[in-house]
Scaffold this motif. Structure first.
Motif, short mmCIF file in Angstrom:
data_model
loop_
_atom_site.label_atom_id
_atom_site.label_comp_id
_atom_site.label_asym_id
_atom_site.label_seq_id
_atom_site.Cartn_x
_atom_site.Cartn_y
_atom_site.Cartn_z
N GLY A 146 0.68 -1.25 0.03
CA GLY A 146 0.04 -0.08 -0.01
C GLY A 146 0.77 1.28 0.07
N VAL A 147 2.02 1.21 0.79
CA VAL A 147 2.83 2.26 0.82
C VAL A 147 3.55 2.50 -0.48
N LEU A 148 4.00 1.51 -1.13
CA LEU A 148 4.56 1.65 -2.33
C LEU A 148 3.63 2.11 -3.55
N ALA A 149 2.40 1.68 -3.48
CA ALA A 149 1.39 2.06 -4.29
C ALA A 149 0.92 3.46 -4.20
N ALA A 150 0.92 3.82 -3.20
CA ALA A 150 0.69 5.28 -2.91
C ALA A 150 2.02 6.27 -3.25
N GLY A 151 2.94 5.53 -2.93
CA GLY A 151 4.35 6.53 -3.54
C GLY A 151 4.37 6.54 -4.98
N ALA A 152 3.91 5.36 -5.57
CA ALA A 152 3.83 5.40 -7.14
C ALA A 152 2.80 6.14 -7.77
N GLY A 153 2.00 6.55 -7.08
CA GLY A 153 0.78 7.36 -7.50
C GLY A 153 -0.50 6.54 -7.86
N LEU A 154 -0.41 5.30 -7.60
CA LEU A 154 -1.64 4.45 -8.10
C LEU A 154 -2.61 4.89 -7.11
N SER A 155 -4.00 4.14 -7.40
CA SER A 155 -4.98 4.26 -6.52
C SER A 155 -4.96 3.54 -5.23
N VAL A 156 -5.30 4.21 -4.21
CA VAL A 156 -5.62 3.42 -2.96
C VAL A 156 -6.82 3.77 -2.30
N PRO A 157 -7.24 2.94 -1.48
CA PRO A 157 -8.58 3.42 -0.77
C PRO A 157 -8.36 4.56 -0.08
N SER A 158 -9.55 5.21 -0.07
CA SER A 158 -9.86 6.47 0.80
C SER A 158 -9.46 6.58 2.18
N TRP A 159 -9.50 5.55 2.96
CA TRP A 159 -9.11 5.38 4.25
C TRP A 159 -7.58 5.02 4.46
N TRP A 160 -6.77 5.26 3.55
CA TRP A 160 -5.51 4.76 3.62
C TRP A 160 -4.74 5.89 4.00
N PRO A 161 -3.90 5.85 5.16
CA PRO A 161 -3.50 7.14 5.39
C PRO A 161 -2.42 8.21 4.84
N TRP A 162 -1.95 7.43 3.69
CA TRP A 162 -0.86 8.04 2.76
C TRP A 162 -1.32 7.70 1.45
N ASP A 163 -2.09 8.86 0.93
CA ASP A 163 -2.83 8.64 -0.45
C ASP A 163 -2.29 9.25 -1.49
N GLY A 164 -1.27 10.17 -1.44
CA GLY A 164 -0.70 10.78 -2.35
C GLY A 164 0.90 10.55 -2.76
N ARG A 165 1.32 11.00 -3.66
CA ARG A 165 2.91 10.84 -4.27
C ARG A 165 3.64 11.91 -3.40
N ASP A 166 3.05 12.72 -2.77
CA ASP A 166 3.81 13.64 -1.91
C ASP A 166 3.79 13.46 -0.34
N ASP A 167 2.79 12.55 -0.22
CA ASP A 167 2.75 12.11 1.43
C ASP A 167 4.00 11.24 1.86
N VAL A 168 4.52 11.48 2.97
CA VAL A 168 5.53 11.03 3.52
C VAL A 168 5.35 9.95 4.70
N LEU A 169 5.76 9.16 5.01
CA LEU A 169 5.78 8.31 6.34
C LEU A 169 6.05 9.13 7.47
N LEU A 170 7.03 9.75 7.66
CA LEU A 170 7.51 10.69 8.79
C LEU A 170 7.18 12.12 8.30
N SER A 171 6.65 12.80 9.20
CA SER A 171 6.44 14.24 8.89
C SER A 171 7.84 15.10 8.94
N THR A 172 8.13 16.40 8.47
CA THR A 172 9.20 16.97 8.89
C THR A 172 9.62 17.21 10.41
N ALA A 173 8.34 17.29 11.02
CA ALA A 173 8.45 17.59 12.51
C ALA A 173 9.22 16.53 13.04
N ASP A 174 8.55 15.19 12.63
CA ASP A 174 8.84 13.94 13.32
C ASP A 174 10.23 13.65 12.96
N ARG A 175 10.71 14.06 11.59
CA ARG A 175 12.01 13.65 11.38
C ARG A 175 13.24 14.42 12.01
#
Length: 192
Positions: free
Chosen positions: A23-52
């Motif tokens: 699911g993370v790879l699909a979202a990162g590649a820009g493929l369609s993922v379910p609407s409830w998935w927390p990372w749903d776009g190519r620009d989303d990251v697993l760790l936010s800037t504040a977390d990093r």
């Protein structure tokens, strides 16, 4: 039974990890993922800037994270290899004295050893498991003795007769054996 449960739990954990990673790879590649998935776009990251950047000034943080993940990967690989390892010996290499040798099924040798052990006086039940290498097998024998049996005499006959015949017939120089003896429980006798 415990091995089966262990493998089912490992299989389910593997399926969950593969699905989440996919699911993370699909979202990162820009493929369609379910609407409830927390990372749903190519620009989303697993760790936010504040977390990093929270631990950026600490020099121990990233090496400890990488070391912890490396240990987890090594433990997972070790567990996988432990699951794939066979607990029983499937075949034994028998010296046929023609230079090539022959293969004997491990279950056949286990059955013969168990049958001969059960024929000994005072043995109620015998279970045999072969382990080790096919050129140098090791036996584990579990004997359930009758209440009247003499453990010393039974063990002496087991090593002197049963195991000696197995070594000779299989052409083995040695057959290391671990024997576990257990007495059968018996009820009290009635006195009239």
């Amino acid at each position: 039974m415990l091995r089966g449960v262990n493998r089912v739990v490992l299989g389910l954990a593997g399926v969950v990890l593969v699905c989440v990673g996919g699911g993370v790879l699909a979202a990162g590649a820009g493929l369609s993922v379910p609407s409830w998935w927390p990372w749903d776009g190519r620009d989303d990251v697993l760790l936010s800037t504040a977390d990093r950047e929270r631990w950026r000034d600490e020099s121990w943080w990233w090496p400890s994270v990488i070391a912890g993940l490396a240990i987890l990967v090594l433990l997972a690989l070790w567990l996988l290899l432990a699951q794939l390892r066979r607990a029983r010996l499937t075949e034994v290499l028998v010296d046929s004295r023609d230079g090539e040798g022959a293969l004997l099924h491990g279950r056949a040798l286990e059955g013969v050893l168990a049958g001969e052990a059960e024929s000994l006086d005072g043995v109620h039940r015998a279970r045999v498991t072969l382990k080790g290498r096919r050129a140098g097998p090791e036996a584990r024998i579990r004997l359930q003795l009758e209440p009247y049996a003499s453990p010393a005499r039974t063990l002496s006959r087991l090593s002197g007769e049963t195991l000696a015949r197995a070594r000779d017939s299989a052409g083995l120089a040695v057959l290391p054996t671990e024997a576990h003896l257990r007495a059968s429980k018996h009820g009290a006798r009635r006195v009239t």
